[in-house]
Design an enzyme around this catalytic site. Sequence first.
Site, short mmCIF file in Angstrom:
data_model
loop_
_atom_site.label_atom_id
_atom_site.label_comp_id
_atom_site.label_asym_id
_atom_site.label_seq_id
_atom_site.Cartn_x
_atom_site.Cartn_y
_atom_site.Cartn_z
CE LYS A 1 -26.94 -29.39 -33.37
NZ LYS A 1 -27.20 -29.42 -34.78
CG LEU B 1 -30.12 -17.73 -41.62
CD1 LEU B 1 -31.03 -16.66 -41.06
CD2 LEU B 1 -29.02 -17.10 -42.49
CE LYS C 1 -17.63 -29.17 -31.16
NZ LYS C 1 -17.71 -30.63 -31.25
CE1 TYR D 1 -20.57 -27.22 -29.82
CE2 TYR D 1 -20.17 -25.12 -30.93
CZ TYR D 1 -20.26 -26.50 -30.98
OH TYR D 1 -20.04 -27.16 -32.16
N PRO E 1 -26.04 -11.02 -29.47
CG PRO E 1 -26.58 -10.61 -27.24
CD PRO E 1 -27.18 -11.04 -28.54
CG PHE F 1 -16.28 -22.15 -41.89
CD1 PHE F 1 -15.18 -22.99 -41.76
CD2 PHE F 1 -16.11 -20.81 -41.60
CE1 PHE F 1 -13.92 -22.49 -41.38
CE2 PHE F 1 -14.87 -20.30 -41.22
CZ PHE F 1 -13.78 -21.14 -41.11
CG ASN F 2 -22.18 -21.03 -40.54
OD1 ASN F 2 -21.00 -20.72 -40.41
ND2 ASN F 2 -23.13 -20.50 -39.78
CG ASP G 1 -23.88 -41.08 -22.48
OD1 ASP G 1 -22.73 -40.62 -22.70
OD2 ASP G 1 -24.82 -40.38 -22.09
CB SER H 1 -16.88 -25.56 -34.40
OG SER H 1 -17.60 -24.38 -34.65
P1 NAD Z 1 -26.47 -33.36 -33.63
O1 NAD Z 1 -26.91 -32.97 -32.26
O2 NAD Z 1 -27.49 -33.47 -34.71
O3 NAD Z 1 -25.70 -34.77 -33.56
C1 NAD Z 1 -25.00 -35.19 -32.41
C2 NAD Z 1 -25.42 -36.63 -32.12
O4 NAD Z 1 -24.68 -37.08 -30.98
C3 NAD Z 1 -26.91 -36.78 -31.79
O5 NAD Z 1 -27.43 -37.87 -32.51
C4 NAD Z 1 -26.92 -37.07 -30.29
O6 NAD Z 1 -28.00 -37.90 -29.93
C5 NAD Z 1 -25.58 -37.74 -30.10
N1 NAD Z 1 -25.00 -37.60 -28.76
C6 NAD Z 1 -24.81 -36.45 -28.05
N2 NAD Z 1 -24.20 -36.75 -26.88
C7 NAD Z 1 -24.00 -38.09 -26.86
C8 NAD Z 1 -23.41 -38.99 -25.94
N3 NAD Z 1 -22.90 -38.55 -24.79
N4 NAD Z 1 -23.36 -40.28 -26.26
C9 NAD Z 1 -23.87 -40.74 -27.43
N5 NAD Z 1 -24.43 -39.95 -28.35
C10 NAD Z 1 -24.50 -38.63 -28.06
O7 NAD Z 1 -25.31 -32.37 -34.04
P2 NAD Z 1 -24.61 -32.13 -35.46
O8 NAD Z 1 -25.06 -30.83 -35.98
O9 NAD Z 1 -24.73 -33.34 -36.29
O10 NAD Z 1 -23.12 -31.94 -34.97
C11 NAD Z 1 -22.22 -33.01 -34.91
C12 NAD Z 1 -20.90 -32.52 -34.35
O11 NAD Z 1 -20.40 -31.48 -35.18
C13 NAD Z 1 -21.00 -31.95 -32.94
O12 NAD Z 1 -19.83 -32.30 -32.22
C14 NAD Z 1 -21.03 -30.45 -33.18
O13 NAD Z 1 -20.52 -29.74 -32.08
C15 NAD Z 1 -20.12 -30.34 -34.39
N6 NAD Z 1 -20.37 -29.11 -35.18
C16 NAD Z 1 -21.64 -28.87 -35.62
C17 NAD Z 1 -21.90 -27.71 -36.36
C18 NAD Z 1 -23.28 -27.38 -36.83
O14 NAD Z 1 -23.52 -26.22 -37.17
N7 NAD Z 1 -24.22 -28.32 -36.87
C19 NAD Z 1 -20.84 -26.85 -36.66
C20 NAD Z 1 -19.56 -27.15 -36.21
C21 NAD Z 1 -19.34 -28.30 -35.46
C1 WQD Z 2 -25.83 -17.36 -39.20
C2 WQD Z 2 -26.12 -15.89 -39.50
C3 WQD Z 2 -26.80 -14.64 -37.56
C4 WQD Z 2 -30.55 -16.83 -36.97
C5 WQD Z 2 -23.40 -21.20 -35.23
C6 WQD Z 2 -22.45 -21.48 -34.10
C7 WQD Z 2 -21.19 -22.07 -34.61
C8 WQD Z 2 -21.47 -23.30 -35.49
C9 WQD Z 2 -22.50 -23.03 -36.52
C10 WQD Z 2 -21.27 -25.28 -34.15
C11 WQD Z 2 -25.59 -14.93 -38.44
C12 WQD Z 2 -27.92 -14.71 -38.58
C13 WQD Z 2 -29.33 -16.38 -37.45
C14 WQD Z 2 -31.69 -15.99 -37.08
C15 WQD Z 2 -30.32 -14.33 -38.16
N1 WQD Z 2 -21.98 -24.40 -34.72
N2 WQD Z 2 -29.22 -15.15 -38.03
N3 WQD Z 2 -31.52 -14.77 -37.67
O1 WQD Z 2 -23.91 -18.14 -35.48
O2 WQD Z 2 -22.67 -18.40 -37.69
O3 WQD Z 2 -22.79 -20.30 -36.11
O4 WQD Z 2 -23.66 -22.43 -35.93
O5 WQD Z 2 -20.10 -25.34 -34.01
O6 WQD Z 2 -20.42 -22.41 -33.50
O7 WQD Z 2 -22.18 -20.25 -33.43
O8 WQD Z 2 -24.82 -19.64 -37.32
O9 WQD Z 2 -27.02 -20.06 -38.35
O10 WQD Z 2 -26.93 -19.15 -35.98
O11 WQD Z 2 -26.27 -17.66 -37.87
O12 WQD Z 2 -30.22 -13.23 -38.67
O13 WQD Z 2 -32.79 -16.34 -36.64
O14 WQD Z 2 -27.54 -15.71 -39.50
O15 WQD Z 2 -26.75 -13.38 -36.95
O16 WQD Z 2 -25.17 -13.77 -39.11
P1 WQD Z 2 -23.53 -18.98 -36.62
P2 WQD Z 2 -26.34 -19.18 -37.35
#
Ligand code: NAD
Ligand code: WQD
Length: 346
Positions: A84, A200, A153, A149, A293, A178-179, A58, A124
Amino acid sequence: MKILVTGGAGFIGSHTCVELLNSGYEIVIADNFSNSKPEVLNRLTAITRKPFDFCEADIRDRVAMDAIFDRFDIGAVIHFAGLKSVGESVEKPLEYYSHNLNATFTLCESMEKHRVGCLIFSSSATVYGSPDTAPVREDFPLGPTTNPYGETKLMQERILRDLESAGVLDSVYLLRYFNPIGAHESGLIGEDPNGIPNNLLPYISKVSVGKLPYLSVYGNDYPTPDGSGIRDYIHVVDLARAHVAALRCALKKKGTHVYNIGTGRGYSVFEIIAAYEKATGRKVPYVVTDRRPGDVAVSYSDPSLAEKELGWKAEYGIERMCVDADRWQTKNPDGYETIKDKFFQY
Ligand code: NAD
Ligand code: WQD
């Protein structure tokens, strides 16, 4: 010299580990499997055929982190570990603030003690809050964020900037994703959310194979051409490669640097449904519901700074993202818990 990848067993971390190993870096993964499965490590070996180190730890555990820095010659850290889920952060704000901030504090304390100054951080697009216009540039105003969340960040970005200014860290590269969607082309690693997906693409993937009955489209009355929300979807392998590009720069160029990591192109929810149907040949049933929302109408990046300074640009388009997401879903109907011999061998 090794690269420490915190959260390297997760969705983005695992794809980044593949790209790091394939680019010749030696890596140490630290993960506590709170949101991932040990099976991912077998898959990394199957894809790359390269050795790597793994520590089940951890990041908030200072003793464990010091032991990792003592044991390995770490030259830089890519920090993915954290919680996340936007919705969960609204329900459990204390858990999110505590977890995400303490993970970064402990990591940075350990880095300072062991004189490791190079950090690449998973930020993010959420730090921009509800931007007035698109495309979004890095110099756009930050916040107000729309959920705890996102605030973690923004706070972590500020903390890391301050650490770099004070000389605790030398290079801080803040990557604002982004996404991220899609999966590795092997179909061996991908996104494996617990329970019903919130985002999504994982939701569409499950509807497409009949694991969920239909998609809810959150609003068709936004001021966009078809009324649904527009986002900048980026293939996770492109995103992973952005980390390799950032690492190369961070090891040479000090200071704090911020980059949008996206394609620069926005797609609406209806366009994504159509693209997924075209890529798979299967219908995605949907119903239109109220807006969710906190959602913004339009969010897509201007990624030109990353191209100019990191030499990185997204290569894959939306079709490839959908094809790869579907390959992962169909080869792994139960994610990493799929019984492997039944669906594939490696
Ligand atoms: P994920 O949850 O798949 O990966 C995170 C990993 O970190 C997991 O394997 C989890 O087990 C591990 N973890 C969490 N807390 C921990 C801790 N305290 N110690 C050790 N391991 C720990 O998430 P992801 O989608 O791969 O995202 C990775 C990073 O990118 C995150 O910081 C997330 O906030 C950021 N991010 C993700 C997205 C997205 O849409 N997926 C978008 C923007 C930013
Ligand atoms: C995408 C679009 C929804 C689900 C989130 C986090 C952001 C980042 C990425 C970490 C939107 C629409 C979604 C569904 C739908 N994560 N939608 N039906 O909200 O852009 O970003 O993930 O940092 O912080 O907020 O991504 O994939 O949830 O949504 O219509 O069941 O799809 O309204 O327009 P979002 P999302």
